[in-house]
Design a protein around this motif. Structure first.
Motif, PDB file in Angstrom:
ATOM      1  N   PHE A  41       0.831  -1.196   0.000  1.00  0.00           N
ATOM      2  CA  PHE A  41       0.000   0.000   0.000  1.00  0.00           C
ATOM      3  C   PHE A  41       0.871   1.254   0.000  1.00  0.00           C
ATOM      4  N   LYS A  42       1.976   1.190   0.741  1.00  0.00           N
ATOM      5  CA  LYS A  42       2.884   2.340   0.766  1.00  0.00           C
ATOM      6  C   LYS A  42       3.430   2.621  -0.629  1.00  0.00           C
ATOM      7  N   GLU A  43       3.828   1.580  -1.342  1.00  0.00           N
ATOM      8  CA  GLU A  43       4.333   1.765  -2.706  1.00  0.00           C
ATOM      9  C   GLU A  43       3.250   2.336  -3.619  1.00  0.00           C
ATOM     10  N   GLN A  44       2.015   1.865  -3.429  1.00  0.00           N
ATOM     11  CA  GLN A  44       0.911   2.401  -4.219  1.00  0.00           C
ATOM     12  C   GLN A  44       0.718   3.887  -3.946  1.00  0.00           C
ATOM     13  N   LEU A  45       0.778   4.283  -2.677  1.00  0.00           N
ATOM     14  CA  LEU A  45       0.609   5.689  -2.317  1.00  0.00           C
ATOM     15  C   LEU A  45       1.705   6.546  -2.935  1.00  0.00           C
ATOM     16  N   PHE A  46       2.932   6.027  -2.950  1.00  0.00           N
ATOM     17  CA  PHE A  46       4.037   6.784  -3.549  1.00  0.00           C
ATOM     18  C   PHE A  46       3.767   7.046  -5.034  1.00  0.00           C
ATOM     19  N   LYS A  47       3.357   5.987  -5.726  1.00  0.00           N
ATOM     20  CA  LYS A  47       3.123   6.120  -7.162  1.00  0.00           C
ATOM     21  C   LYS A  47       1.989   7.085  -7.473  1.00  0.00           C
ATOM     22  N   GLU A  48       0.972   7.088  -6.597  1.00  0.00           N
ATOM     23  CA  GLU A  48      -0.193   7.933  -6.830  1.00  0.00           C
ATOM     24  C   GLU A  48      -0.049   9.330  -6.243  1.00  0.00           C
ATOM     25  N   LYS A  49       1.133   9.616  -5.665  1.00  0.00           N
ATOM     26  CA  LYS A  49       1.363  10.897  -4.973  1.00  0.00           C
ATOM     27  C   LYS A  49       0.351  11.104  -3.849  1.00  0.00           C
ATOM     28  N   ASN A  50       0.084  10.040  -3.125  1.00  0.00           N
ATOM     29  CA  ASN A  50      -0.876  10.082  -2.015  1.00  0.00           C
ATOM     30  C   ASN A  50      -0.215   9.731  -0.688  1.00  0.00           C
ATOM     31  N   ILE A  51       1.042  10.122  -0.529  1.00  0.00           N
ATOM     32  CA  ILE A  51       1.724   9.837   0.729  1.00  0.00           C
ATOM     33  C   ILE A  51       1.020  10.533   1.896  1.00  0.00           C
ATOM     34  N   GLU A  52       0.255  11.573   1.565  1.00  0.00           N
ATOM     35  CA  GLU A  52      -0.633  12.219   2.534  1.00  0.00           C
ATOM     36  C   GLU A  52      -2.064  12.085   2.047  1.00  0.00           C
ATOM     37  N   PHE A  53      -2.977  11.842   2.982  1.00  0.00           N
ATOM     38  CA  PHE A  53      -4.383  11.764   2.604  1.00  0.00           C
ATOM     39  C   PHE A  53      -5.254  12.112   3.807  1.00  0.00           C
ATOM     40  N   ILE A  54      -6.508  12.431   3.519  1.00  0.00           N
ATOM     41  CA  ILE A  54      -7.507  12.656   4.567  1.00  0.00           C
ATOM     42  C   ILE A  54      -8.033  11.284   4.989  1.00  0.00           C
ATOM     43  N   TRP A  55      -7.843  10.957   6.246  1.00  0.00           N
ATOM     44  CA  TRP A  55      -8.275   9.640   6.740  1.00  0.00           C
ATOM     45  C   TRP A  55      -9.560   9.791   7.536  1.00  0.00           C
ATOM     46  N   GLU A  56     -10.623   9.166   7.042  1.00  0.00           N
ATOM     47  CA  GLU A  56     -11.901   9.132   7.754  1.00  0.00           C
ATOM     48  C   GLU A  56     -11.981   7.872   8.597  1.00  0.00           C
TER      49      GLU A  56
ATOM     50  N   GLU B 226      -4.841  20.206  -1.677  1.00  0.00           N
ATOM     51  CA  GLU B 226      -5.974  19.280  -1.580  1.00  0.00           C
ATOM     52  C   GLU B 226      -5.479  17.845  -1.567  1.00  0.00           C
ATOM     53  N   PHE B 227      -6.137  17.011  -0.743  1.00  0.00           N
ATOM     54  CA  PHE B 227      -5.740  15.613  -0.611  1.00  0.00           C
ATOM     55  C   PHE B 227      -6.943  14.701  -0.794  1.00  0.00           C
ATOM     56  N   SER B 228      -6.653  13.489  -1.241  1.00  0.00           N
ATOM     57  CA  SER B 228      -7.695  12.477  -1.420  1.00  0.00           C
ATOM     58  C   SER B 228      -8.096  11.887  -0.066  1.00  0.00           C
ATOM     59  N   THR B 229      -9.159  11.100  -0.080  1.00  0.00           N
ATOM     60  CA  THR B 229      -9.722  10.542   1.150  1.00  0.00           C
ATOM     61  C   THR B 229      -9.561   9.033   1.179  1.00  0.00           C
TER      62      THR B 229
END
Length: 1077
Positions: free
Chosen positions: A167-182, A305-308
């Motif tokens: 999942f960490k590698e996926q976040l890196f590729k998608e530029k989602n190392i930061e996100f809004i966590w619900e 802005e960040f994804s959720t």
């Protein structure tokens, strides 16, 4: 052209925030005191020394418990410097809880307690009212409780680390190392901005002296700069690809870092030199030695802005040195006996906190209970001598918790005029229900064989009791069933005899049946004592039970990775099956012997108890054999559906999907269950609620298993340096239900199951001293009981869960959870709720959540269908008003007691209304005292038999606790440190259940009627009738009458008018100064 290049560099300028830190474990390879003496005390000393030399030097600090220890052992001059560094922003507190808690095992009450204690300490010592950045860089996976609870404490940002490597590698590729966590829906879509570290929390390896490739090869710092800055530049270029903005945070520290003064100084000098060198060589890179909040505030300022993301982050998976994935799910169960003690202490801590706050208006500190939530304590991932140290700390604190409860009821059971007819001599047991609603409880007392006991309740009624012979010793257990009033202490009276007596405990009838039954369930067993099926509501649910084992040779304290599919335990030989039936319960106890022993213990047991409630008790007792994982497995053809398996983090249920994996990857399908789990069978759900958390896994699409114990010879390669040597015999307790599934019913069943009822024996009649040893230390009384028999703490509502109570800013402070899927007005007779606040007591809600989010949701591609919340609440509008709570909302309030005259007027108004209704119906009114619940047996009985009340209805039994908090504060130990305090009944399927067994003996009824009549005759004095008094407030306090109050108000108003006139006059004469900036 040169100008263009310069402009391009400036436009693409990158801000790099170097954040110094030191990760200090509160126990792991060494004990807390061992680490403090060898490392942490020196680290904090060095922080003071090094940061004084340059105001641009900064560091973040997380471990409040170690900080508290340092404050207690340091000179005032050094503490003052530390405080100045905090005030000046050179030291920033991150996390700020008492510990950096594990996220898999604790429930929400436990997490709230430890965060609250840490924040209270920072407020008290440093005047830090809010911590912005949550700091969870070492826990092994992350619960959906985290964004919800942390945001309610006012955190805006969260730093994490250990998530699934894929999942960490996926976040890196998608530029989602930061996100809004619900997270869990506690009345709102609670969320927090999460930053997951690019790498581990260690600083870049080329800065590390232990790395042969480090860049500081020369004593001359200037000679190292070209190489070091070049490597740092390359690292920045790599990492910025994972971001969608021009900011980067790099941690500069490691475990127990900055322990030597000269080395600490050198580390700051190196990074300062690199900062200066890079500013000259790379104009587009701006290096800052910073705190964590500076980095996050830059993101907010740029409106990034960040994804959720909406699922949880279990399990944690990394890569082993062999290349195989390391699946960190073994620690959900590692050292179960330690987990059990931690849960027990935290439950008792809650009971002590609530009792002391509501009764005395003071706080209780559960320091050790909170300390053991550390991510190497409750996880069991520590060395044996460290685990023993945790247990010793808990044992010491348990005495303090009992002492706090004793202080809370001291002086509350005051003398009354009526005497209580009892056979002499007798013992007194005080039973405490810390739930804020009535609870049907099964109580038990272990008694020597040959002794017989008779029990009367607080109303003088004989309680039906049943004895069951213990199979493992020469004693018997006497069981009784009571409906205990909400949040109250009640008295039981026990006579013991050496011969069989009338109305004493009745012997159980022994049976050879392979089943047990009550009005809710029938449970069937095979000839070896294993469960075959459960029948309820005339529907049979097939459920095949086996005891299972996996080899532990590929696992360790952290990992659960069986090398093969395992086997049924083969050396378990049935020794006996004993079925006991009686008026209170039916129980079956099965004992097996094993040829493999642990510390001369050679047996396992299983015990199931049915006691006439819509749930039953399921117990195990077992140990682990050498290098084995011990599990109990269940299979059923009645399991159906794709998402048939749900686990609870204690805040909500999460759907889990089975993933077909090889044997070594079975851990992928294992999850923690601090709040229990549910299995869909036909159209119903089988629900298990544990007393403490363990791991549970799906074996396939029709089987699941509980990992109960483990004893492992080898280390799994993640730092512990040894296996898990654990020979403890552990007693497991689950409450089990089979039926419908709603959020409210699940939560109430869970809260009832986890909340213990406490029985204390009176050791001293005069000052109500209590002990938990009934036969050795219990006082034997030879005179009639002349004290009150029930003491209510005052908060009674089955629609809300009172999570914690404490004192903040001189006021009562309550955290309350709405259990219903509709708006509820929070109120309780005797209390005034106001100032809805954050969990830390702050009233400012404007700081969270992070305001900028993209219209995009993240999903973990490899496991997209697991970890999502189940049973979402209805789409409902936000509530209006301070005390109107949203569906499922978890909120905190400041609480004041209603003024005595205001409460009296309210009661009188209701009394007049009741009298009018009674006259119209021809019913004679009772005396006034009869209408005040705290003085009424009748009302106690009504409360016991009533179901959930309308939120608008007065609850008289609540009217006293608020008054008891005043005037008793001086009775607590003034030398105790000031507190930070944290401080369900499922809707019954049969609301007409009796207080005792349906088959209550007719003789006992007659005896009770006779006894009550004698008591009434004894208590009559003229036309006055005496009732049990629940209100224990001081009767001798002087009260202002109405005329005095009016006179005081007039004088006060005149004074205000006079002062206002003077102020107006002065303001008119004095010119106003206006500053123009």
């Amino acid at each position: 052209m040169l100008l263009v290049l310069v402009l391009i560099q400036l436009i693409s300028a990158y801000d790099v925030y170097i954040v110094p830190h030191s990760h200090c474990d509160l126990g792991w390879l060494d004990t807390i005191d061992g680490y403090y003496n060898s490392h942490v005390g020196k680290i904090l000393d060095n922080i003071v020394t090094v940061l004084q030399k340059d105001v641009r030097r900064k560091i973040v600090w997380s471990e409040t418990s170690f900080l508290k220890q340092w404050i207690n052992n340091s000179p005032k001059s050094k503490i003052d410097i530390f405080k100045r560094l905090v005030k000046d922003g050179q030291i920033e507190f991150v996390g700020g809880g008492y510990v950096q808690n594990d996220e898999a095992n604790p429930d929400f009450d436990m997490v709230i307690r430890q965060i609250n204690m840490g924040h209270e300490y920072l407020k008290q010592e440093f005047n830090v009212s809010r911590v912005q950045v949550a700091w969870q860089i070492d826990p092994f996976g992350y619960s959906a409780l985290t964004p919800s609870i942390f945001s309610k404490f006012g955190y805006e940002y969260l730093v994490t680390n250990r998530i699934d490597v894929n999942f960490k590698e996926q976040l890196f590729k998608e530029k989602n190392i930061e996100f809004i966590w619900e997270g869990v829906n506690f009345g709102h879509n609670e969320s927090i901005l999460l930053h997951n570290l690019y790498d581990h929390y260690i600083f870049p390896d080329f800065f590390h002296h232990d790395n042969p490739r480090h860049c500081f090869t020369s004593d001359d710092l200037n000679q190292n700069l070209p190489d070091c800055t070049g490597r740092l530049y390359d690292l920045i270029e790599r990492r910025k690809k994972a971001h969608r903005h021009d900011n980067l945070m790099i941690l500069y520290g490691d475990d127990f870092y900055y322990v030597k003064e000269w080395d600490s100084e050198m580390k700051y000098r190196r990074i300062e030199a690199i900062r200066e060198y890079m500013s000259k060589k790379y104009q587009n890179i701006n290096i800052k030695i910073a705190t964590a909040s500076e980095y996050f505030e830059a993101l907010k300022a740029q409106k990034i802005e960040f994804s959720t993301y909406k699922a949880d982050l279990f399990p944690y998976v990394n890569q082993r040195s062999s290349g195989e994935p390391g699946i960190w799910t073994g620690y959900y169960t590692t050292r179960p006996h330690l987990k059990q003690k931690i849960f027990e202490n935290n439950q008792l801590a809650r009971a002590a906190e609530i009792a002391q706050s509501l009764s005395l208006g003071t706080n209780f500190y559960a320091w050790e209970s909170s300390l053991t939530l550390h991510h190497d304590a409750i996880t069991g991932t520590c060395r044996p001598h460290v685990a023993d140290d945790y247990k010793n700390r808990l044992a010491f604190e348990r005495k303090n918790e009992i002492r706090a409860i004793k202080d809370a009821i001291k002086g509350k059971f005051t003398e009354v005029n009526d005497s209580f007819a009892l056979a002499l001599p007798y013992r007194v047991v005080i039973v405490y229900n810390p739930l804020n609603w009535e609870k049907a409880s099964l109580l038990s007392f272990e008694v020597d064989n040959g002794k017989f006991i008779q029990i009367k309740d607080w109303m003088g009624k004989i309680v039906v009791s049943q004895s069951v012979k213990n199979q493992m010793n020469d004693k018997k257990t006497v069981y009784i069933k009571l409906k205990l009033p909400a949040l109250s202490f009640v008295t039981l009276f026990i006579n013991d005899y050496t011969e069989k007596c009338p109305f004493c405990d009745s012997d159980s009838e022994q049976s050879t049946d392979n089943s047990i039954s009550d009005k809710f369930f029938t449970i069937n067993f095979d000839d070896s004592g294993l469960v075959e099926s459960i029948v309820t509501s005339n529907i049979t649910y097939q459920l095949s039970q086996t005891f299972w084992t996996y080899s532990g040779r590929s696992a360790g304290a952290y990992l659960f990775q069986p090398p093969d599919s395992g086997n049924q335990i083969k050396d378990m030989k049935l020794e006996k099956i004993v079925v006991s039936k009686g008026e209170v319960l039916e129980t079956i106890e099965i004992i097996w012997k094993r040829s493999q022993k642990a510390l001369n213990i050679d047996h396992y047991y299983q015990k199931i108890i049915l006691y006439g409630e819509p749930r039953f008790i399921w117990k195990y007792g077992l140990y682990a054999t050498n290098n084995d994982e011990i599990l109990v497995r269940f299979s059923s053809n009645d399991i159906n559906g794709d998402k048939w398996f749900l686990t609870s983090n204690s805040g909500d249920l999460r759907e889990r999907k089975y993933y077909q994996e090889s044997s070594s990857r079975k851990g992928y399908n294992m999850y923690p269950i601090p709040g229990g789990f549910a299995v869909k069978m036909k159209q119903s759900y089988l629900k298990f609620f544990p007393k403490f958390s363990v791991g549970v896994a799906m074996v396939d699409n029709s089987s699941f298993e509980l990992l109960l114990h483990r004893k492992l010879q080898q280390d799994d390669g993640f730092g512990l340096g040894m296996g898990v040597s654990d020979d403890t015999f552990v007693h497991y307790h689950f409450e089990v239900d089979l039926g419908d599934l709603t959020h409210k019913s699940y939560m109430k069943s869970y809260l009832e199951a986890k909340t213990d009822v406490y029985s204390f024996t009176l050791a001293n009649h005069n000052d109500i001293t209590i002990t938990d040893d009934i036969w050795s230390e219990g006082a034997i009384l030879n005179f009639n009981w002349n004290k009150q028999r029930i003491y209510s703490l005052g908060f009674n509502s089955s629609d809300f869960y009172l999570s914690s109570v404490g004192m903040k800013n001189g006021k009562l402070f309550m955290r309350v959870l709405n259990l219903k899927d509709s708006h509820q007005s929070l109120h309780a007779s005797g209390w005034k709720f106001s100032n809805k606040s954050l969990f830390n007591g702050n009233l400012n809600f404007s700081t969270y959540p992070y305001p900028y989010r993209a219209n995009k949701e993240i999903s973990f591609i490899n496991r997209a269908d697991t970890g999502m919340k189940k049973l979402l609440p209805k789409a409902d509008e936000e509530s209006d008003g301070e005390t109107m709570m949203n569906p499922y909302e978890f909120a905190a309030y400041y609480v004041e007691s209603v003024a005595a005259d205001e409460q009296e007027n309210e009661n009188n108004t209701k009394s007049e209304s009741d009298n009018i209704e009674e006259s119209e119906s021809g019913i004679k009114s009772e005396p006034e005292d009869r209408n005040q619940t705290n003085g009424s047996i009748e009302n106690i009985e009504e409360n016991s038999n009533s179901e959930e009340k309308d939120p608008g209805e007065d609850d008289h039994s609540e009217s006293t606790g608020s008054k008891n908090q005043e005037g008793n504060k001086n009775e607590t130990d003034k030398n105790q440190e000031e507190d930070f305090k944290n401080s369900p009944e499922e809707e019954s399927r049969n609301s007409t259940d009796e207080h005792q067994s349906e088959n209550k003996n007719e003789e006992i009824n007659n005896e009770n009627n006779k006894q009550i009549k004698e008591n009434e005759e004894r208590n009559m004095a003229g036309n006055e009738t005496h009732y049990i008094i629940v209100n224990i407030s001081d009767a001798d306090e002087e009260k202002l009458d109405g005329s005095q109050i009016i006179e005081f108000c007039i004088l006060f108003g005149v004074s205000i008018v006079f002062l206002a006139s003077i102020i107006i006059y002065i303001r008119r004469k004095k010119p106003r100064i206006i500053r123009v900036i």
